[in-house]
Design an enzyme around this catalytic site. Structure first.
Site: not given
Ligand code: 0RQ
Length: 498
Positions: A378, A284, A258-260
């Site tokens: 995705g 992707e 995934g991304v990130g």
């Molecule tokens: O909050 O932004 O206020 O700091 O959620 O979390 O740890 O920075 O992680 O940027 O990798 O995002 C799942 C959203 C993770 C992403 C998700 C809070 C945390 C932070 C972001 P802040 P992190 P990331 C390929 C595949 C779905 C789509 C996918 C995503 C913010 O990976 O969009 O996988 N995935 N696609 O503090 C409340 C919790 C939390 C929480 C984290 N349990 N409760 N807040 N946070 N856990 C891509 C494509 O498809 C194109």
């Protein structure tokens, strides 16, 4: 037929209130930028006159600020699908201002073709080259561009000089037939090419070409930190052990990631682990880390929908295209994310969870069960069809006030039937072949932060402990309710649920 060069403002004026626009791009890579930015000005002017002006947006995945950001601030979006990462768009969705349809990315093009979302009036396609006979050469992403080009009444091309013409040849454009005539997608290895390097359209539909010089708006990633490094290392160690055990063949299998920041760290760790042979990606998005691994020979081939890389990295790829040409291919999202191909190739999927529950259900999209974060992207396309599906996340969020492992997820995107492995910085829970009660033991023991282990063991004591999936329903979301009330899940008091 000569191409009609027009300004971005002239192009935007062709888009009327109530239209649906179909965009190229996937993540901020390859997305239309100049025309959408002008469209926001039109919407604001119409709103100032008291007139309604809103459109529907169909695209591949997220876009950049010059699309989702500017248009949502201008209150110009009525409807949008699919995935998005823009903060202002997210705010508008969670305020109830935009109808957001969060569907699997592999399904977007076909659902537009099937007519589920209405007509595509205008397609706006970013290109590095367009020819008078209607050949459109895409830039850094495939997305749903072939489909919206075919369905739209009118096509606007953003000819963007920020993308080198060396991008010509990167793409493999292929659109499947719809049922009942659909056949297999004939990809048998990640590097197979099955289509054309351009989109062929009826040149009469190209109503204007807008010349721009506007770099992609991809986010840069934070440097890896000890937490993401530990998660990445846990993933690499797990995969190396599975290969040693013979579960993963010695040639290894294609990876999706995934991304990130976590995804970037995972790829970094896999690249460093020399017990894992050089591997291929069927994924992707290709991020900076993968480009580095291709240069080092650790990744042999990358098939993706987009190059979601920083602009300096993209420039490097364009300059070294002789090296990259036989190591990269960009595909439309319904091909890069095709469940059929993912299952055939035996892709190992690695995605990030927001939260997971003790039985292995995963929430990728919602905060607190109701507020949209980004969307499923995705992750579902790959997870359900993967050879091994992995989810990673830090064991806690927000300075430890939130446990990422909870009794019951507040929203479910990936069910216990689809999720094989959960990995946090604490360790690895291997859920394969296990019953729900065995899964709960594995997850609490291996993945939960020490501050929350006893809290989750104590939750299980509230259940009958015998049912197929033991739950104490009144208490199942109590950690979320506690977070909403006191701001810290650790304050949950199980006594009131006994
Ligand atoms: O909050 O932004 O206020 O700091 O959620 O979390 O740890 O920075 O992680 O940027 O990798 O995002 C799942 C959203 C993770 C992403 C998700 C809070 C945390 C932070 C972001 P802040 P992190 P990331 C390929 C595949 C779905 C789509 C996918 C995503 C913010 O990976 O969009 O996988 N995935 N696609 O503090 C409340 C919790 C939390 C929480 C984290 N349990 N409760 N807040 N946070 N856990 C891509 C494509 O498809 C194109």
């Amino acid at each position: 037929m000569a191409l009609n060069y027009i300004s971005a403002a002239e192009a935007a004026s062709l888009i009327k209130h109530g239209y649906n626009i179909g965009l190229s791009g996937f993540t901020p890579a390859g997305t239309a930028k100049a025309v959408t930015a002008e469209l926001a000005k039109i919407a604001e002017a119409e709103h100032a006159k008291g007139n309604p002006f809103q459109i529907g947006i169909f695209t591949g995945a997220s876009t950049g600020d010059s699309c989702d950001g500017i248009l949502s601030r201008a209150k110009a979006i009525r409807y949008r699908a699919p995935y998005t990462t823009n903060a202002d768009f997210r705010k508008a969705v969670n305020n109830g201002e935009i109808a957001y349809n969060d569907i699997h990315l592999s399904q977007m093009a076909q659902e537009v073709r099937y007519g589920f979302m209405g007509k595509v009036n205008v397609a706006i396609i970013e290109a590095c080259e367009v020819t008078p006979d209607g050949k459109i050469y895409l830039t850094a992403a495939g997305g749903i561009a072939p489909t919206v080009c075919r369905l739209a009444d009118q096509i606007i091309v953003e000819l963007n000089a920020a993308h080198s013409k060396n991008a010509m040849g990167l793409h493999d454009v292929y659109e499947p037939l719809d049922p009942p005539y659909r056949r297999e997608i004939p990809i048998y290895k990640p590097s197979d090419r099955i289509g054309l390097p351009y989109i062929q359209v009826d040149p009469k539909k190209i109503v204007g070409v807008v010349e721009t010089n506007w770099p992609d708006e991809a986010r840069s990633f934070a440097a890896a930190d000890p937490l993401t490094d530990k998660i990445g290392q846990n993933v690499a160690d797990f995969l190396a052990a599975d290969m040693k055990r013979g579960i993963i063949p010695p040639t290894f299998l294609p990876l999706q990631s995934g991304v990130g920041n976590i995804a970037n760290a995972v790829l970094g760790a896999l690249g460093r682990d020399k017990t894992i042979p050089a591997f291929e990606m069927y994924t992707e998005v290709i991020q900076n880390s993968v480009i580095g691994l291709i240069r080092e020979g650790r990744v042999k081939f990358g098939s993706a929908c987009s190059l979601t890389v920083t602009n300096d990295c993209l420039e490097g790829i364009y300059q070294d295209m002789d090296f990259f040409r036989d190591k990269l291919v960009l595909r439309p999202s319904e091909i890069s994310n095709s469940p059929e191909v993912v299952r055939r190739l035996g892709v190992i999927s690695i995605n990030t969870a927001i939260e997971a529950d003790i039985y292995g259900n995963v929430n990728s999209t919602h905060i607190g069960g109701t507020k949209m974060m980004n969307g499923i992207g995705g992750s579902g396309d790959f997870t359900r069809n993967a050879y091994i599906s992995i989810f990673t996340c830090p064991s806690v969020a927000k300075e430890g006030k939130i446990s990422a492992i909870v009794p019951m997820v507040s929203h479910m995107d990936h069910t216990e039937h689809d999720v094989n492995i959960i990995i946090t910085e604490q360790g690895v829970a291997d859920l394969r072949g296990k019953s729900p009660k065995e899964r709960a033991q594995a997850i609490i023991e291996n993945c939960v932060h020490p501050d929350y282990k006893n809290i989750l063991w104590d939750y299980l004591k509230l259940t009958d402990g015998k049912s197929q999936t033991p739950h104490a329903l009144r208490a199942a979301l109590a950690m979320h309710a506690e977070l909403a009330q006191s701001g810290d899940m650790k304050n949950v008091d199980w006594a009131q649920y006994k």
